[in-house]
Design an enzyme around this catalytic site. Structure first.
Site, PDB file in Angstrom:
ATOM      1  CG  ASP A 186      -1.864   1.230   1.164  1.00 48.11           C
ATOM      2  OD1 ASP A 186      -2.479   1.509   0.321  1.00 48.11           O
ATOM      3  OD2 ASP A 186      -1.864   1.999   2.307  1.00 48.11           O
ATOM      4  CD  GLU A 270      -4.450   0.955  -3.736  1.00 46.43           C
ATOM      5  OE1 GLU A 270      -5.783   0.813  -3.822  1.00 46.43           O
ATOM      6  OE2 GLU A 270      -3.792   1.656  -2.901  1.00 46.43           O
ATOM      7  CB  CYS A 323     -13.355  -5.326   7.134  1.00 45.52           C
ATOM      8  SG  CYS A 323     -12.827  -6.034   8.507  1.00 45.52           S
ATOM      9  CB  CYS A 342     -14.527  -3.709  10.833  1.00 43.67           C
ATOM     10  SG  CYS A 342     -15.975  -4.231   9.868  1.00 43.67           S
ATOM     11  CG  ASP A 351      -0.964   3.399   5.838  1.00 37.92           C
ATOM     12  OD1 ASP A 351      -1.942   3.730   5.174  1.00 37.92           O
ATOM     13  OD2 ASP A 351      -0.065   4.096   6.575  1.00 37.92           O
TER      14      ASP A 351
END
Length: 369
Positions: A186, A270, A323, A342, A351
């Site tokens: 990430d 990503e 989550c 959550c 992160d």
């Protein structure tokens, strides 16, 4: 077939430096002349596309009669200037770049020459180049014998150093490795990345650390008369600082990407638009400091060389809001919330949770789960 480039430091003599300066200037001159003529042609036939398609564009050979000093430099360097201009227009017409611009003396000083009939040779710390003959260079690593030299790009930095990038071609068909170890990364503004195992790259933020010194030296430069001896000395100081930061960053990113490529069979990240992120979130300094784009480029080719994989998932994938325990997606999550909580009771660093989700999404792509 695969390509690989090797970069080395060049140590030209005074005479060779003069010829290099001439070559840089001639390449820039030819590029600008051809661009000027193309613009005039576009203006002349802008309303008649059929006539425009039938026009022949100028070549470097056309200018040698009018400007005989162009014959003093490597003709392949001038030919590559023409190819670079053609690529610039191709990128413009495909929408990948803006309209080609004229080059000035402040632009990057470089030129490319090609291997033709053995005109480029290496021997005992020297490399033979067209027009320059034998030039000393620091060969800190060997180029494998099965690598065929295709071209060389000579560059002069702002600090007056010369480098040569030798592009080679070789047979490379790595056996695809069975994916056993996967990690998700990430992007992190402060540490470069956080992985799905909770580890952080801890990027040293070289630019931020040097910011105070850099600002001080740039203020000194602004007070000096432009073009004077003191101005040139101070400009060199500022350029050396920038070069040091760039080298530190590149060294760190090479080492970090090497560690990941050696340890894992597949890395999932990503597909981020870093330019858009820096503009939209006003994180320009942070984004450009850690060099995420350069890092992913290094990581990709290091993995491919070993038959491993880099998977890029969609930038709109809600990795931070999901989550990693139950899969529930939050409606909103502000940047200030650094801990993910959550309703199922799961709690984790924001992160790390995102990195785990990125890993899971990548594993779905691999059909592992």
């Amino acid at each position: 077939m695969a390509n690989k480039a090797y970069q080395f430091r060049l140590y030209p003599t005074k005479e060779q430096e003069e010829l290099l300066a001439k070559t840089f200037g001639c390449v820039r001159f030819v590029y600008n002349k051809m661009l000027e003529e193309r613009i005039q042609m576009f203006e002349k036939f802008k309303d008649d596309q059929e006539s425009l398609k039938q026009q022949t564009f100028p070549t470097p050979a056309k200018y040698k009669k009018e400007f005989p000093w162009l014959k003093e430099v490597d003709s392949l360097a001038l030919a590559n200037a023409q190819l670079n201009l053609q690529k610039a227009f191709q990128h413009f017409f495909s929408g990948r770049a803006g309209f080609p611009k004229f080059k000035n003396r402040k632009a990057k000083q470089s030129y490319t020459t090609n291997m033709v009939n053995g005109n480029i040779k290496l021997s005992d710390g020297y490399i033979k180049l067209p027009k320059l003959k034998w030039i000393k260079f620091k060969q800190h690593r060997e180029i494998p014998a099965h690598h065929i030299i295709k071209s060389c790009t000579i560059t002069k930095t702002k600090t007056g150093k010369y480098y040569i990038s030798i592009l080679t071609e070789y047979e490379h068909q790595p056996a695809l490795k069975e994916v056993q170890t996967v990690v998700g990364l990430d992007f992190s503004m402060s540490t470069l990345y956080v992985d799905s195992e909770g580890k952080r790259a801890n990027y040293p933020r070289f630019y931020r650390k040097a910011l105070e010194t850099l600002a001080k030296e740039q203020r000194k430069l602004s007070r000096k008369k432009k073009g004077s001896n003191r101005w040139h000395k101070q400009r060199l100081k500022v350029a050396k600082l920038h070069e040091k930061i760039a080298n530190q960053r590149k060294d760190f990113l090479h080492k970090e990407s090497h560690k990941l490529a050696k340890r894992y069979d597949c890395v999932v990240i990503e597909d981020l638009n870093m330019k858009g992120m820096s503009q939209a979130l006003h994180f320009g300094q942070g984004v450009h400091d850690n060099g995420w784009g350069m890092f992913t480029t290094f990581l990709q080719y290091k993995l491919v060389e070993q038959g491993k994989k880099l998977i890029k998932i969609d930038k709109w994938f809600p990795s931070s809001k999901t989550c990693s325990c139950c899969g529930r997606v939050k409606e909103s999550l502000s940047l200030s919330e650094r801990t993910f909580r959550c309703e199922c009771g799961f709690e984790s660093d924001r992160d790390v949770n995102a990195a785990i989700n990125i890993k899971h999404e990548g594993m779905k792509r691999l059909a592992i789960v």
